[in-house]
Design a protein around this motif. Structure first.
Motif, short mmCIF file in Angstrom:
data_model
loop_
_atom_site.label_atom_id
_atom_site.label_comp_id
_atom_site.label_asym_id
_atom_site.label_seq_id
_atom_site.Cartn_x
_atom_site.Cartn_y
_atom_site.Cartn_z
N GLY A 409 0.81 -1.21 0.00
CA GLY A 409 0.00 0.00 0.00
C GLY A 409 0.85 1.26 0.00
N ILE A 410 2.01 1.19 0.65
CA ILE A 410 2.91 2.36 0.69
C ILE A 410 3.50 2.63 -0.70
N LYS A 411 3.92 1.58 -1.39
CA LYS A 411 4.53 1.76 -2.72
C LYS A 411 3.48 1.99 -3.81
N ARG A 412 2.47 1.19 -3.82
CA ARG A 412 1.34 1.32 -4.73
C ARG A 412 1.68 1.13 -6.20
N GLY A 413 0.63 0.73 -6.93
CA GLY A 413 0.61 0.72 -8.39
C GLY A 413 1.86 0.28 -9.10
N THR A 414 2.30 1.10 -10.03
CA THR A 414 3.41 0.73 -10.90
C THR A 414 4.75 0.72 -10.19
N ASP A 415 4.84 1.30 -9.00
CA ASP A 415 6.10 1.26 -8.24
C ASP A 415 6.35 -0.11 -7.63
N LEU A 416 5.30 -0.90 -7.49
CA LEU A 416 5.46 -2.25 -6.93
C LEU A 416 6.27 -3.12 -7.87
N VAL A 417 7.16 -3.89 -7.31
CA VAL A 417 7.96 -4.80 -8.12
C VAL A 417 7.55 -6.25 -7.83
N TYR A 418 8.12 -7.13 -8.61
CA TYR A 418 7.73 -8.55 -8.60
C TYR A 418 7.78 -9.17 -7.20
N PHE A 419 8.86 -8.95 -6.46
CA PHE A 419 9.04 -9.62 -5.18
C PHE A 419 7.95 -9.22 -4.19
N GLU A 420 7.57 -7.95 -4.18
CA GLU A 420 6.56 -7.48 -3.23
C GLU A 420 5.18 -8.06 -3.55
N ARG A 421 4.86 -8.14 -4.84
CA ARG A 421 3.58 -8.76 -5.24
C ARG A 421 3.58 -10.26 -4.89
N ALA A 422 4.72 -10.93 -5.18
CA ALA A 422 4.81 -12.36 -4.90
C ALA A 422 4.71 -12.64 -3.41
N THR A 423 5.31 -11.77 -2.58
CA THR A 423 5.25 -11.94 -1.12
C THR A 423 3.81 -11.84 -0.63
N LEU A 424 3.09 -10.83 -1.09
CA LEU A 424 1.70 -10.66 -0.66
C LEU A 424 0.85 -11.84 -1.11
N LEU A 425 1.05 -12.31 -2.33
CA LEU A 425 0.29 -13.45 -2.83
C LEU A 425 0.58 -14.71 -2.00
N THR A 426 1.88 -14.94 -1.71
CA THR A 426 2.27 -16.14 -0.96
C THR A 426 1.63 -16.17 0.42
N PHE A 427 1.72 -15.04 1.15
CA PHE A 427 1.18 -15.04 2.52
C PHE A 427 -0.35 -15.01 2.53
N SER A 428 -0.93 -14.52 1.46
CA SER A 428 -2.39 -14.61 1.35
C SER A 428 -2.81 -16.07 1.23
N LEU A 429 -2.09 -16.83 0.40
CA LEU A 429 -2.38 -18.26 0.25
C LEU A 429 -2.09 -19.03 1.54
N LEU A 430 -0.96 -18.70 2.19
CA LEU A 430 -0.62 -19.37 3.44
C LEU A 430 -1.64 -19.07 4.52
N SER A 431 -2.13 -17.85 4.55
CA SER A 431 -3.16 -17.48 5.54
C SER A 431 -4.43 -18.29 5.32
N LEU A 432 -4.77 -18.47 4.06
CA LEU A 432 -5.94 -19.29 3.73
C LEU A 432 -5.73 -20.73 4.19
N MET A 433 -4.51 -21.24 4.03
CA MET A 433 -4.20 -22.59 4.47
C MET A 433 -4.26 -22.70 5.99
N VAL A 434 -3.75 -21.69 6.69
CA VAL A 434 -3.74 -21.73 8.15
C VAL A 434 -5.16 -21.73 8.69
N VAL A 435 -5.99 -20.84 8.13
CA VAL A 435 -7.37 -20.75 8.60
C VAL A 435 -8.12 -22.05 8.32
#
Length: 551
Positions: A409-435
Motif C-alpha cells: 500500500g505504501i509503494k502502490r501501483g506501478t512502483d510495486l515490483v515482482y518480489f513485493e507482489r509475490a510476497t503478498l500473494l504467498t502469505f495470502s495463500l498461506l493465511s488461507l491454508m492456516v485458517v
C-alpha cells in the motif's frame, strides 16, 4: 483551421539541421491545435526561376509573374497561409539562394506604388491586404558560428524590411552543426524540447515568451570547447596550427567525445577514464574533475578505469549502432578498473549509448522504496514468519500478510515490483491454508513452506526480463542499469544462487524439525543468509569486473 506553410530553404533538403528545429516547432503548433495543417515545401526540389526585375507583375500582368514555373502554385499557397515559417541555414551571412529566389518571387503580392510609412521609411503596399496584413512570419535558422553577433544582422534587417520591425518571430540556433552529432543528444535534446514548447506557445499567442527565447539563445557548449571541436571536425589541416594533433589518428574524434561530456550524469564524479585504442595503438585520458573534462594525449594521470577498444567500435557505440553492454560481453572490448565510471559511461557521460534495445523495461524511479534498503523492509514478513510460525501458525502467517499488504500500500501501483507482489500473494495463500487446515500441521510446517516458496519465487524471477534482485540493486548502477545485459546477467546468476540457498534452508529446517532442535528449526536456517548476503555484495562487484576483463 490554421494553415502553416513551412519553407525549407536548405540545399540538404530533409537532412537539414534547420528542419530538425522547424519540425519540432510545428509539432508544438499541432500539439496546441491538432487541426493545424502544415504544408512543407522543399524549395531546392522546386523549379523556381530567379526574379529578373522586369516588373511585369506590376504593370503588364498585375499580380502575376511572367515565369510560369512551380512558383505559380507556391505563390498561391503563400497567399493563403496564416503562418509562414522561413527555415534556412545561414549561407555566407544570408539566407540560402533557394529561399532568396522564392522571397524575390513574392513581389506580385505588392503594388508598385511607394507609400510613406513614417519615420523616414517608405515601402510598397500589399495588393491583397486582407490576405497579407495579418499573415504571421517565423524565421528559423541555424549556423555554425557560436554567436549570432555580426552574422545575422543582414538577415534580420531584411525580415524587418519585409514584414515590419518586431512583427515577426525568430529562432536562431548557433552551434547548429552539433545537431547532427548523436553523442551530443544529451545537449541538443533539451533544446529541441524547448523548441516544441516555443511552437506550442506560438500556437496559443502568436509569440514566444522571453523565458523560452532566453533558453533558445543559449549555445549548446562553451565557445572554447565548441571551437576546438568544430575546427577539428572538417578533416582538413589548419596551416596555422601545424602538428596540433601530433600525428595522432583519433585526436580529432576524441575532441568530439570530450565536447559531448555531460557533467549532470554524475555531478560529483572525480575520475580518469583512459581509452586505449588497440587497433591504432593510441592512448588518451579523459580527466573528470569539478564537473569539467580535460582530454590528455600525454603526461597521463593514474587511470581510474581503462577501456581497451578499437576506434571503430567506440564510434559505433557512441553512434548508437551497437549495444554497448552486449558488445562487452562478446569481448569486442574490455574494461578494467572502477566499474562505476563505466556505468556512468553507459548512462551517457559522453553522449547516449544504445543498451538492450529489445527490452522495454520501464525505469523505476530512484528513491528509498527502490533500493537495497527497501529490500530488507520487504523481507520483514518472511523473517517474522520464520521467527513466530513455530509458536503460533496464525500469527506467523497472518501478521506477515498484513505487513506485506501495508508495504504494498505504501509503494502502490506501478512502483510495486515482482518480489513485493509475490510476497503478498504467498502469505495470502498461506493465511488461507492456516485458517482452513492450520490445526492439522505443526507450526514449523508453514515456515518450511515459506523457505520453499522463497526458492520458487527467486528461481521464477530468473525467467523475467529483470530478475528479482535487479529491481533493488540498480540503484547503485546508474539510471540505465535495467537496460544493461551485463548487470541483468549478474543479478540473474545471483537469483539462482539465492534460490539454492533457500532450498538448503528449507532442507535444513526439515532435518532440524526431526531433532531436539525442533523449536529452532525455522530460525537456525536464517543464519545461512548472513554469509550469502556478504557473498552477494562481493559477487555484484566481482562478476561484472571479471566479464569486462580482456580475454
Amino acid at each position: 483551421m490554421r494553415k502553416v506553410l513551412l519553407l525549407n530553404g536548405s540545399h540538404k533538403s530533409t537532412k537539414s539541421y534547420t528542419m530538425i528545429i522547424a519540425e519540432q516547432f510545428t509539432s508544438g503548433l499541432i500539439e496546441y491545435d491538432p487541426e493545424t495543417v502544415v504544408e512543407t515545401i522543399n524549395l531546392i526540389q522546386k523549379n523556381i526561376s530567379a526574379c529578373t526585375g522586369c516588373h511585369s507583375c506590376w504593370t503588364t500582368t498585375p499580380g502575376e509573374c511572367v515565369f510560369q514555373d512551380d512558383m505559380t502554385e507556391l505563390f498561391h499557397q503563400y497567399e493563403e497561409a496564416d503562418i509562414v515559417i522561413w527555415a534556412t541555414p545561414l549561407y555566407h551571412y544570408g539566407i540560402s539562394s533557394a529561399m532568396k529566389k522564392f522571397m524575390e518571387r513574392t513581389q506580385p503580392a505588392l503594388l508598385p506604388f511607394i507609400d510613406n510609412e513614417g519615420r523616414g521609411t517608405y515601402g510598397h503596399p500589399f495588393r491583397n491586404p486582407e490576405k497579407m496584413q495579418n499573415k504571421k512570419h517565423v524565421l528559423i535558422s541555424t549556423c555554425g558560428f557560436p554567436s549570432k553577433k555580426n552574422n545575422y544582422e543582414g538577415v534580420e534587417e531584411q525580415f524587418n524590411n519585409l514584414f515590419g520591425k518586431d512583427k515577426w518571430e525568430k529562432i536562431i540556433c548557433v552551434e547548429g552543426e552539433l545537431l547532427g552529432i548523436h553523442q551530443l543528444d544529451n545537449l541538443t535534446g533539451p533544446y529541441l524540447d524547448l523548441v516544441k514548447i516555443a511552437g506550442k506557445e506560438y500556437g496559443e499567442s502568436l509569440s514566444i515568451s522571453p523565458k523560452i527565447r532566453e533558453g533558445l539563445a543559449k549555445p549548446f557548449v562553451e565557445t572554447p570547447t565548441y571551437l576546438q571541436t568544430t575546427n577539428l571536425s572538417w578533416g582538413v589541416d589548419d596551416t596555422r596550427m601545424k602538428d596540433s594533433d601530433g600525428g595522432l589518428i583519433a585526436w580529432n574524434y576524441m575532441k568530439e567525445v570530450q565536447a559531448a561530456f555531460n557533467p549532470k550524469i554524475r555531478p560529483k564524479m572525480n575520475a580518469v577514464l583512459q581509452i586505449d585504442f588497440t587497433d591504432i595503438k593510441e592512448r588518451y585520458q579523459l580527466v573528470i574533475k569539478d564537473e569539467t573534462c580535460t582530454l590528455l594525449r600525454n603526461d597521463f594521470a593514474r587511470e581510474t578505469t581503462a577501456i581497451s577498444i578499437t576506434l571503430t567500435t567506440l564510434e559505433r557505440i557512441l553512434e548508437g549502432k551497437i549495444d554497448a553492454a552486449q558488445s562487452l560481453l562478446e569481448k569486442k572490448y574490455a574494461v578494467v578498473g572502477d566499474m562505476r565510471v563505466f556505468n556512468a559511461f553507459l548512462d551517457g557521460l559522453f553522449g547516449p549509448v544504445n543498451l538492450n534495445p529489445d527490452k522495454k523495461k520501464r525505469l523505476v524511479p530512484i528513491s528509498f522504496k527502490n533500493t537495497p534498503y527497501w529490500f530488507f523492509v520487504a523481507m520483514c514478513p518472511w523473517i517474522f514468519c520464520f521467527l513466530f510460525a513455530n509458536y503460533n501458525s496464525l500469527i506467523g502467517v497472518v501478521i506477515p500478510m498484513m505487513i506485506s499488504g501495508i508495504l504494498c500500500g505504501i509503494k502502490r501501483g506501478t512502483d510495486l515490483v515482482y518480489f513485493e507482489r509475490a510476497t503478498l500473494l504467498t502469505f495470502s495463500l498461506l493465511s488461507l491454508m492456516v485458517v482452513t487446515f492450520g490445526s492439522d500441521y505443526q507450526g514449523n510446517t508453514f515456515a518450511i513452506i515459506g523457505y520453499f516458496a522463497l526458492a520458487l519465487i527467486w528461481v521464477i524471477s530468473t525467467l523475467k526480463t529483470v530478475p528479482l534482485t535487479a529491481d533493488y540493486t540498480h540503484y547503485f548502477n546508474g539510471r540505465n542499469a535495467l537496460k544493461n545485459v551485463l548487470f541483468l546477467r549478474t543479478n540473474r546468476l545471483l537469483c539462482y544462487i539465492w534460490s539454492l540457498v533457500f532450498l538448503a534452508q528449507a532442507g535444513l529446517a526439515l532435518w532440524l524439525n526431526t531433532t531436539l532442535l525442533i523449536n529452532f528449526a525455522a530460525i537456525i536456517p536464517i543464519l545461512l543468509s548472513i554469509p550469502t548476503f556478504a557473498f552477494s555484495l562481493w559477487f555484484l562487484k566481482w562478476y561484472p569486473s571479471e566479464m569486462a576483463k580482456p580475454k
